[in-house]
Motif scaffolding. Structure first.
Motif, PDB file in Angstrom:
ATOM      1  N   ALA A  17       0.692  -1.187  -0.032  1.00 40.18           N
ATOM      2  CA  ALA A  17       0.133  -0.047   0.105  1.00 40.18           C
ATOM      3  C   ALA A  17       0.822   1.302  -0.071  1.00 40.18           C
ATOM      4  N   GLU A  34      -0.042   0.570  -4.248  1.00 36.12           N
ATOM      5  CA  GLU A  34      -0.970  -0.359  -4.586  1.00 36.12           C
ATOM      6  C   GLU A  34      -1.960  -0.690  -3.477  1.00 36.12           C
ATOM      7  N   ALA A  35      -3.391  -0.885  -4.273  1.00 33.79           N
ATOM      8  CA  ALA A  35      -4.560  -0.781  -3.454  1.00 33.79           C
ATOM      9  C   ALA A  35      -4.550  -2.343  -3.041  1.00 33.79           C
ATOM     10  N   ARG A  88      -6.193  -5.913  -1.197  1.00 32.33           N
ATOM     11  CA  ARG A  88      -7.613  -6.490  -0.849  1.00 32.33           C
ATOM     12  C   ARG A  88      -7.545  -7.813  -0.844  1.00 32.33           C
ATOM     13  N   SER A 101      -8.969  -4.716   3.380  1.00 34.00           N
ATOM     14  CA  SER A 101      -8.347  -3.969   2.119  1.00 34.00           C
ATOM     15  C   SER A 101      -7.514  -2.703   3.167  1.00 34.00           C
ATOM     16  N   LYS A 137      -5.071   0.882   1.779  1.00 29.97           N
ATOM     17  CA  LYS A 137      -4.670   1.766   0.598  1.00 29.97           C
ATOM     18  C   LYS A 137      -4.207   3.044   1.431  1.00 29.97           C
TER      19      LYS A 137
END
Length: 515
Positions: free
Chosen positions: A234, A238-239, A241, A259, A261
């Protein structure tokens, strides 16, 4: 006495009628060249400076007052300083000065206070005011000099910030799932109430600690390592999940949709936002649905085998019964005919059960809605005439075509119209119609019969549920299956005619099939 440049006197006032306090202000500013320097200093200040006498009359104003209040120094000098104040301070200011003169008690001198003020055009200002006393041992009166700073925009920004933080906190706390705030290294800065309750430890123990060391991860070293990798990903933009597990305050393991972010706050600091949603019940429901689908598939296979095994014996029994009936008397023939009809009903039930459980194959083609309804009318005409039921077709001329399997949709419509005519139990009306709504074709079948009982309307489309004494309860279940295979929806309700309403919603422009 020569007036120092920049020290403004009221119009009509000359050096002969300058008061002692005004002269003392001149003297305070200095004499000869020093006067010029101090005057330049006052006039160069960005903040307004105003001097008043003991009665509140303005005796000095620098040019910055024009920028802040809209008045030139000449317009202010000789006016009461309450001109710059809103109510109720304007009406009470003279009393403030009188009280100070009488008691010597003041809350202004030597302090900086935030006060309201008013611009020449009437709009409100917020200011910081610092006041000091100017006096000379050889005079009987004094001057009060005030330095003013316009803080209107600053206070507005503070209020907006407070409101923004309040809204953020409300949203932060109203989330039912778990939300946190981390710094770029993964240290916990904040957690919402749901996350604190999940962790089962005081908030203070969580703040300032690495996120992966929180109790929710303590059941699994693998998950701790996994969340550290997620923080690194993150941080690089990068996201992330994935589904994971958490340990709850009461030592349960729950399934979580997790998740994380990154974002930058107003100060440009990198922050991380981890979120978790409890999907334990969803997972269990998904597992139950998968188990049900497997069982249903097994039932379908079994039904296919059963139908195959029973079909031939039933046919043989029917043939044998008809042959025997020809050798018996009239009374015996009636008994055998009843047996034949029962065997035929059993055969139809097996066929419908098989069609409900096996995958549905459909071949959509372009169809005109009115043509579908007219086909249903031709097929059911004898039965409708016998029952005294009138079928009314209502289709607008601009109704777009459908892309459906005409045989399957016609079968659904036949079933619905036939059910409606039987429910009326005598002369009546069945209306079939079509319209468009939000990209869908809406087909309706409604009647003026008794309607659907409230006790069964919620289970009407379940297999083996029927409102008819001789019904199998499979017709509507199969009808819904056919409609859903066309990406549509079949619902039941109450008709404006007073009876039942069945509504089919079908997409108007699905992708055309490749034949």
């Amino acid at each position: 006495m020569r007036r120092p440049p920049g020290v403004y006197l009221p119009r009509g006032m000359d050096e002969s009628n300058v008061t002692g306090s005004e002269r003392r202000l001149h003297l305070t500013l200095g004499q000869s060249d020093t006067v010029t320097h101090l005057e330049a200093l006052l006039e160069g200040m960005l903040d307004p400076v105003v001097a008043i006498d003991a009665g509140g009359t303005i005796r000095y104003s620098n040019k910055a007052c024009t920028r802040t209040f809209g008045y030139t120094p000449e317009e202010l000098i000789g006016k009461n300083v309450r001109l710059l104040m809103p109510e109720p301070h304007r009406a009470a200011h003279d009393e403030y000065l009188a009280n100070y003169a009488r008691t010597g008690v003041t809350h202004i001198l030597g302090h900086t206070r935030e006060l309201p003020a008013v611009h020449r055009n009437g709009h409100a200002l917020e200011i910081e005011l610092s006041v000091w006393r100017i006096e000379d041992s050889g005079a009987n009166d004094v001057l009060y000099c005030g330095s003013i700073r316009d803080i209107t925009e600053r206070k507005r920004a503070e209020r907006l910030l407070i409101e923004s933080e309040r809204r953020f906190r409300v949203l932060f706390e109203q989330e039912f799932h778990f939300v946190g705030l981390l710094d770029e290294h993964g240290t916990v800065l904040d957690l919402n109430s749901a996350a604190q309750e999940l962790a089962g430890v005081p908030r203070e123990e969580l703040l300032g600690a690495p996120f992966w060391e929180a109790r929710i991860w303590s059941h699994s070293a693998e998950e701790q390592e996994r969340v550290q990798l997620a923080i690194e990903s993150a941080r690089s933009g990068e996201a992330v999940r994935y589904e994971t597990t958490h340990l709850t305050a009461d030592d349960r393991i729950i399934q979580v949709d997790f998740s994380i972010k990154a974002f930058s706050d107003d100060a440009g600091n990198l922050r991380l936002l981890p979120e978790g949603r409890d999907i334990t019940d969803v997972q269990r429901a998904r597992e139950r649905e998968m188990a049900m689908m497997r069982s249903f598939a097994e039932v379908g296979e079994s039904a296919a085998l059963l139908a195959h095994e029973i079909k031939n014996p039933i046919t043989s029994v029917n043939v044998a019964l008809r042959a025997v009936a020809n050798l018996l008397g009239e009374d015996e023939q009636e008994v055998l005919q009843d047996l034949v009809e029962r065997m035929q009903k059993l055969e139809r039930l097996m066929r419908r059960t098989l069609s409900l459980t096996r995958p549905l194959e459909h071949r959509p083609v372009r169809c005109e809605t009115r043509a579908l309804f007219e086909g249903v009318e031709r097929m059911l005409a004898p039965d409708l005439v016998e029952r005294g039921v009138r079928l009314e077709i209502v289709v607008p001329e601009d109704m777009p075509p459908l892309f459906v399997d005409p045989d399957l949709i016609e079968e659904v419509l036949v079933n619905l119209v036939s059910n409606a005519s039987q429910a009326i139990e005598g002369p009546g009306l069945v209306r079939v119609g079509a319209s468009t709504h939000e990209g869908h074709a809406v087909l309706r079948v409604e009647d003026d019969g008794p309607g659907i009982p409230d006790s069964v309307i919620h289970s009407l489309f379940k297999p083996f549920v029927s409102t008819k004494a001789t019904g199998t309860g499979l017709g509507l279940a199969i009808a819904r299956k056919v409609v859903e295979a066309h990406a549509g929806k079949l619902d039941a309700g109450k008709s404006a005619l007073g009876g039942a309403l069945f509504e089919i919603r079908l997409p108007l422009h699905p992708e055309r099939p490749t034949n």
